[in-house]
Write an enzyme that holds these catalytic residues in place. Structure first.
Site, PDB file in Angstrom:
ATOM      1  CB  CYS A 150      -0.955  -0.005   1.251  1.00  0.00           C
ATOM      2  SG  CYS A 150      -1.920   1.666   1.440  1.00  0.00           S
ATOM      3  CB  CYS A 153      -0.183   2.399   5.667  1.00  0.00           C
ATOM      4  SG  CYS A 153      -1.097   0.654   5.216  1.00  0.00           S
ATOM      5  CB  CYS A 186      -8.734  -3.878 -17.098  1.00  0.00           C
ATOM      6  SG  CYS A 186      -7.537  -4.244 -15.926  1.00  0.00           S
ATOM      7  CB  CYS A 246      -5.312  -0.568   2.492  1.00  0.00           C
ATOM      8  SG  CYS A 246      -3.886  -1.000   3.465  1.00  0.00           S
ATOM      9  CB  CYS A 265      -4.103   2.977   5.871  1.00  0.00           C
ATOM     10  SG  CYS A 265      -4.053   2.545   4.195  1.00  0.00           S
ATOM     11  CG  HIS A 304     -10.054   3.359  -3.806  1.00  0.00           C
ATOM     12  ND1 HIS A 304     -11.355   2.561  -3.995  1.00  0.00           N
ATOM     13  CD2 HIS A 304      -9.827   3.766  -4.993  1.00  0.00           C
ATOM     14  CE1 HIS A 304     -11.460   2.441  -5.391  1.00  0.00           C
ATOM     15  NE2 HIS A 304     -10.412   3.190  -6.030  1.00  0.00           N
ATOM     16  CG  HIS A 310     -13.635  -1.220  -8.101  1.00  0.00           C
ATOM     17  ND1 HIS A 310     -13.095   0.064  -8.285  1.00  0.00           N
ATOM     18  CD2 HIS A 310     -14.679  -0.798  -7.213  1.00  0.00           C
ATOM     19  CE1 HIS A 310     -13.779   0.840  -7.802  1.00  0.00           C
ATOM     20  NE2 HIS A 310     -14.740   0.517  -6.989  1.00  0.00           N
ATOM     21  CG  ASP A 356     -13.291 -10.048 -15.287  1.00  0.00           C
ATOM     22  OD1 ASP A 356     -12.469  -9.718 -14.315  1.00  0.00           O
ATOM     23  OD2 ASP A 356     -13.446  -9.419 -16.142  1.00  0.00           O
ATOM     24  NE  ARG A 370     -10.725  -8.069 -14.754  1.00  0.00           N
ATOM     25  CZ  ARG A 370     -11.343  -6.613 -14.530  1.00  0.00           C
ATOM     26  NH1 ARG A 370     -10.640  -5.491 -14.549  1.00  0.00           N
ATOM     27  NH2 ARG A 370     -12.586  -6.671 -15.033  1.00  0.00           N
ATOM     28  CB  CYS A 407      -9.112  -4.003 -11.463  1.00  0.00           C
ATOM     29  SG  CYS A 407      -9.077  -2.825 -12.734  1.00  0.00           S
TER      30      CYS A 407
END
Length: 178
Positions: A86, A89, A104, A135, A138, A141, A144, A148, A156, A158
């Site tokens: 991450c 953190c 993607c 995470c 912490c 974000h 997602h 698939d 996956r 992503c």
């Protein structure tokens, strides 16, 4: 002789790429007292504090759930062996052995490093229903998760490159054994 020159050029390019990634990731770590690659204690830090510590771009993605543009992240095409952490953190997230090419536009993985490395949250933004990946230390974000991906998990993950730090696996080599 041509093979040796070609191998040397590839090694120099790889080292330059690794140095660029390290320079970007170290830029804001100096001011971040919460960054640790060994501490797994869950953090409870306000966004007000994170805003003072993180770069504007990282704050927008990690704390406000923005998304970097597809095919622009520094780690999208990274195929060097190592570990992904991450960027906020330092929590261990993914091994390069779980990374795969998904086309993607973002780095994709089929499983996290540990079960508690990440958390999941329902995301109904942008007129879609998805599962957000955060995470586990912490709550930042990361991206997602989708159903698939490749075997063995079919998942996956992503992820946004900016939300990740990368540390290459340094293998001991004999001089001249490229």
């Amino acid at each position: 002789m041509k093979t040796t020159i070609r191998t040397t050029v590839i090694c120099i390019f790889s080292l330059f790429f690794i140095q660029t990634i390290f320079a970007q990731s170290k830029k804001f770590k100096a001011d971040n007292v919460y960054y640790s690659r060994t501490d797994t204690k869950v953090l409870n830090v306000s966004n007000e504090v994170w805003k003072k510590i993180l770069s504007k771009e990282l704050y927008q993605v990690a704390r406000e759930a923005a998304t970097e543009r597809a095919f622009t992240g520094s780690l999208y095409q990274n195929d060097i062996r190592g570990t992904y952490y991450c960027a906020v953190c330092g929590n261990g997230l993914f091994l390069s052995t779980a990374k795969f090419e998904s086309a993607c536009g973002w780095p994709s993985f089929y499983e996290p490093l540990r079960t508690k490395s990440v958390l999941y949250k329902k995301d109904s933004s942008h007129n879609m229903v998805r599962t957000e990946v955060l995470c586990g230390r912490c709550g930042s974000h990361l991206g997602h998760i989708f159903d698939d991906g490749p075997k063995p998990t079919g998942k996956r993950y992503c992820m946004n490159s900016i939300s990740l730090d990368f540390e290459p696996l340094v293998a001991a080599r004999k001089i001249g054994s490229f």
